[in-house]
Design a protein around this motif. Structure first.
Motif, mmCIF file in Angstrom:
data_model
loop_
_atom_site.group_PDB
_atom_site.id
_atom_site.type_symbol
_atom_site.label_atom_id
_atom_site.label_comp_id
_atom_site.label_asym_id
_atom_site.label_seq_id
_atom_site.Cartn_x
_atom_site.Cartn_y
_atom_site.Cartn_z
ATOM 1 N N TYR A 100 -5.953 -3.992 -13.732
ATOM 2 C CA TYR A 100 -6.105 -2.672 -14.335
ATOM 3 C C TYR A 100 -4.876 -1.830 -14.029
ATOM 4 C CZ TYR A 100 -11.078 -3.784 -14.937
ATOM 5 O OH TYR A 100 -12.263 -4.371 -15.292
ATOM 6 N N LEU A 101 -4.530 -0.963 -14.967
ATOM 7 C CA LEU A 101 -3.468 0.010 -14.749
ATOM 8 C C LEU A 101 -4.123 1.380 -14.602
ATOM 9 C CD1 LEU A 101 -0.380 0.069 -14.528
ATOM 10 C CD2 LEU A 101 -0.305 0.755 -16.931
ATOM 11 N N LEU A 102 -3.952 1.981 -13.427
ATOM 12 C CA LEU A 102 -4.586 3.249 -13.091
ATOM 13 C C LEU A 102 -3.563 4.373 -13.170
ATOM 14 C CD1 LEU A 102 -6.771 5.125 -11.856
ATOM 15 C CD2 LEU A 102 -6.084 4.242 -9.590
ATOM 16 N N ASP A 103 -3.821 5.357 -14.033
ATOM 17 C CA ASP A 103 -2.978 6.543 -14.156
ATOM 18 C C ASP A 103 -3.452 7.570 -13.138
ATOM 19 O OD1 ASP A 103 -1.833 9.049 -14.962
ATOM 20 O OD2 ASP A 103 -1.367 8.136 -16.899
ATOM 21 N N LEU A 104 -2.636 7.877 -12.138
ATOM 22 C CA LEU A 104 -3.048 8.776 -11.070
ATOM 23 C C LEU A 104 -3.165 10.223 -11.538
ATOM 24 C CD1 LEU A 104 -0.930 7.357 -8.104
ATOM 25 C CD2 LEU A 104 -3.293 6.840 -8.715
ATOM 26 N N GLU A 128 4.017 6.786 -11.206
ATOM 27 C CA GLU A 128 2.811 7.609 -11.127
ATOM 28 C C GLU A 128 1.554 6.820 -11.468
ATOM 29 O OE1 GLU A 128 2.733 10.728 -10.023
ATOM 30 O OE2 GLU A 128 4.888 10.531 -9.634
ATOM 31 N N ARG A 129 1.681 5.515 -11.536
ATOM 32 C CA ARG A 129 0.532 4.661 -11.847
ATOM 33 C C ARG A 129 0.430 3.544 -10.813
ATOM 34 N NH1 ARG A 129 1.671 3.053 -17.996
ATOM 35 N NH2 ARG A 129 3.661 2.494 -17.012
ATOM 36 N N LEU A 130 -0.725 2.904 -10.812
ATOM 37 C CA LEU A 130 -0.970 1.780 -9.911
ATOM 38 C C LEU A 130 -1.440 0.581 -10.725
ATOM 39 C CD1 LEU A 130 -2.921 3.362 -6.907
ATOM 40 C CD2 LEU A 130 -0.681 2.263 -6.779
ATOM 41 N N ALA A 133 0.811 -1.223 0.000
ATOM 42 C CA ALA A 133 0.000 0.000 0.000
ATOM 43 C C ALA A 133 0.844 1.273 0.000
ATOM 44 C CB ALA A 133 -0.938 -0.002 1.209
ATOM 45 N N LEU A 134 1.939 1.282 0.736
ATOM 46 C CA LEU A 134 2.756 2.484 0.872
ATOM 47 C C LEU A 134 3.669 2.650 -0.333
ATOM 48 C CD1 LEU A 134 3.477 4.854 2.747
ATOM 49 C CD2 LEU A 134 5.197 3.372 3.820
ATOM 50 N N ALA A 135 3.667 3.857 -0.911
ATOM 51 C CA ALA A 135 4.544 4.127 -2.047
ATOM 52 C C ALA A 135 6.002 3.999 -1.622
ATOM 53 C CB ALA A 135 4.272 5.526 -2.592
ATOM 54 N N PRO A 136 6.895 3.668 -2.558
ATOM 55 C CA PRO A 136 8.298 3.467 -2.192
ATOM 56 C C PRO A 136 8.949 4.654 -1.492
ATOM 57 C CG PRO A 136 7.888 2.609 -4.387
ATOM 58 C CD PRO A 136 6.637 3.319 -3.968
ATOM 59 N N ASP A 137 8.511 5.885 -1.805
ATOM 60 C CA ASP A 137 9.119 7.043 -1.153
ATOM 61 C C ASP A 137 8.378 7.455 0.118
ATOM 62 O OD1 ASP A 137 6.798 8.099 -2.165
ATOM 63 O OD2 ASP A 137 7.764 9.636 -3.382
ATOM 64 N N THR A 154 5.421 8.806 0.552
ATOM 65 C CA THR A 154 4.612 10.024 0.489
ATOM 66 C C THR A 154 3.152 9.765 0.137
ATOM 67 O OG1 THR A 154 5.150 10.405 -1.842
ATOM 68 C CG2 THR A 154 6.626 11.369 -0.188
ATOM 69 N N MET A 155 2.833 8.585 -0.406
ATOM 70 C CA MET A 155 1.482 8.256 -0.840
ATOM 71 C C MET A 155 1.115 6.867 -0.323
ATOM 72 S SD MET A 155 0.660 10.858 -3.047
ATOM 73 C CE MET A 155 -0.470 10.263 -4.295
ATOM 74 N N ALA A 156 -0.198 6.640 -0.218
ATOM 75 C CA ALA A 156 -0.701 5.327 0.156
ATOM 76 C C ALA A 156 -1.942 5.035 -0.667
ATOM 77 C CB ALA A 156 -1.021 5.259 1.645
ATOM 78 N N ALA A 157 -2.112 3.777 -1.045
ATOM 79 C CA ALA A 157 -3.254 3.365 -1.870
ATOM 80 C C ALA A 157 -3.939 2.172 -1.221
ATOM 81 C CB ALA A 157 -2.789 3.009 -3.283
ATOM 82 N N PHE A 158 -5.281 2.198 -1.260
ATOM 83 C CA PHE A 158 -6.064 1.154 -0.607
ATOM 84 C C PHE A 158 -7.113 0.637 -1.588
ATOM 85 C CE2 PHE A 158 -4.667 4.290 2.490
ATOM 86 C CZ PHE A 158 -3.998 3.497 3.416
ATOM 87 N N PRO A 159 -7.094 -0.672 -1.899
ATOM 88 C CA PRO A 159 -8.108 -1.230 -2.803
ATOM 89 C C PRO A 159 -9.456 -1.389 -2.103
ATOM 90 C CG PRO A 159 -6.668 -2.972 -2.014
ATOM 91 C CD PRO A 159 -6.128 -1.696 -1.451
ATOM 92 N N GLN A 160 -10.513 -0.984 -2.777
ATOM 93 C CA GLN A 160 -11.872 -1.117 -2.299
ATOM 94 C C GLN A 160 -12.731 -1.673 -3.437
ATOM 95 O OE1 GLN A 160 -12.741 1.101 1.245
ATOM 96 N NE2 GLN A 160 -11.153 -0.454 1.052
ATOM 97 N N LYS A 161 -13.920 -2.119 -3.115
ATOM 98 C CA LYS A 161 -14.810 -2.580 -4.174
ATOM 99 C C LYS A 161 -15.193 -1.393 -5.056
ATOM 100 C CE LYS A 161 -19.100 -5.078 -5.068
ATOM 101 N NZ LYS A 161 -19.597 -4.098 -6.048
ATOM 102 N N ASP A 162 -14.934 -1.537 -6.339
ATOM 103 C CA ASP A 162 -15.282 -0.557 -7.377
ATOM 104 C C ASP A 162 -14.498 0.754 -7.273
ATOM 105 O OD1 ASP A 162 -17.123 -2.267 -8.587
ATOM 106 O OD2 ASP A 162 -18.740 -1.615 -7.250
ATOM 107 N N GLU A 163 -13.474 0.805 -6.445
ATOM 108 C CA GLU A 163 -12.669 2.023 -6.375
ATOM 109 C C GLU A 163 -11.328 1.743 -5.695
ATOM 110 O OE1 GLU A 163 -14.507 5.109 -4.102
ATOM 111 O OE2 GLU A 163 -14.344 4.019 -2.205
#
Length: 391
Positions: free
Chosen positions: A220-224, A209-211, A166-170, A172-181
């Protein structure tokens, strides 16, 4: 002709010369020099012929049968790579005696105070027993103020939204998978953005810059920057955490385990190292981790390796698929003693040489250059999930 006879001829010739200084002596000397030069020339020719004959004898090849031509071999002998070095961890009871590896990451997480704010970079995310996710820093842990639901799969099974990647390598960002988002949080300014991604999203892997968002049925590849979502030509949980878009694909017993990137692939030969000669593809939390030109992943060890049940960590060269080093982690008296159901998963890297491995309630650092094993951090029982930043 003798010298005496030659002298008499010169004397007769001298009598016919005009008067003046006698030249008989001079003519005699000239004749003598000509004869000497002739003798030296003959000797030199003889010596040269002798040298050529000797050289011919010395340099002549061994006699071969007539009609047979010998050519030098142009096919090099293939070099056989040495087997990978295999290190063995002490039993779980011996981990406490390992040296401590000094890192920025707090060694004892249980003693970190809860604070509203503290300076310094985010070193990890952790969900404690109170159900809250915290930002771990060197001076304490700060609650993450964002509304999240459980990560749910297609079967309706729920789980924590905090995944190991979840935590970006640097940090500074965090991403959390949820249903439909997918929920992305800027940890510096506290901004929260929600990106629509259809389906039961279970895993996120940072790609700059993508997930890469993984589901059982689709990736899926998500462009932030733009919010655009592009479906990938593969599905499942085979992605590798790190800076490249690598995948480890293992079709099962009897198949070939391969490293893939785009349209390129190379075989990862783990047939005599891991259980059934494959990698745990599709097992949440057991992704491979890439750093530089290497990739590390753990699996159940092959039955021929240990005398007891164990996990094995494999480090391979991305370009060739060659396994360069392995670490055997015996479970101990019970699977719950060390690796448990999730196995002794790889959790990242420290620099270019140290692999971070989860061993029960402890993080170990394994130096792939020296084979040395160290303690990195002790995790309290209340920690349900965590994600480390890259170093």
């Amino acid at each position: 002709m003798t010298d005496q006879r030659l002298r008499e001829l010169f004397d007769d010739l001298a009598e016919t010369l005009p008067e003046g200084p006698s030249r008989a002596s001079e003519l005699w000397r000239q004749g003598t020099r000509r004869r000497a030069r002739g003798r030296w020339t003959a000797a030199a020719v003889a010596a040269t012929v002798t040298a050529l004959v000797v050289a011919g004898v010395a340099l002549s090849p061994e006699p071969v049968e007539r009609g047979i031509t010998i050519y030098p071999s142009l096919t090099p002998t293939p070099a056989i790579p040495p087997p990978p070095a295999m290190d063995t961890a002490p039993p779980p009871s011996g981990e406490a005696g390992l040296p401590t590896l000094a890192t920025e990451l707090p060694q004892e997480w249980a003693g970190l105070p809860v604070v509203s704010a503290v300076p310094g970079p985010v070193l990890a995310l952790a969900e404690f027993g109170d159900g809250k996710i915290y930002l771990l820093k060197s001076g304490g842990r700060v609650p993450l103020d964002v509304k999240l639901g459980d990560s749910v799969d297609a079967g309706g099974n729920g789980g924590t939204p905090l995944k190991p990647n979840a935590l970006a390598p640097d940090g500074t960002m965090a991403a959390f998978p949820q249903k439909d988002e997918v929920v992305v949080v800027d940890l510096v300014i506290g901004q929260v953005r929600r990106y629509p991604v259809p389906g039961f999203n279970e895993v996120v892997l940072w790609r700059g810059e993508r997930l890469l968002v993984e589901q059982e049925e689709a990736n899926y590849l998500l462009d932030l920057a733009t919010g655009k979502v592009r479906r990938q030509p593969y599905a499942g949980f085979a992605g590798v955490a790190g800076y490249r878009d690598l995948r480890i694909v293992s079709p099962g017993e009897g198949g070939r385990t391969v490293l893939q990137e785009g349209g390129w692939e190379v075989e990862l030969d783990v047939r005599r190292l891991t259980d059934e000669g494959g990698m745990p593809v599709g097992v949440l939390g057991r992704h491979g981790w890439q750093r530089g030109g290497l990739v590390a992943q753990s699996a159940y060890a092959h039955d021929d390796l240990p005398a007891v049940a164990a996990d094995v960590v494999v480090v391979a060269d991305v370009a060739t698929g060659r396994v360069v080093r392995t670490l055997l982690l015996p479970w101990g008296n019970s699977p719950d003693t060390r690796c448990g159901k999730r196995g002794c998963a790889v959790r990242g890297w420290i620099g270019q040489e140290t692999v971070i491995i989860e061993s029960g309630d402890r993080l170990l650092g394994w130096n792939i250059g020296t084979g040395a094993l160290s303690r990195v951090a002790d995790l309290p029982e209340g920690v349900i999930a965590y994600s480390l930043r890259g170093w």
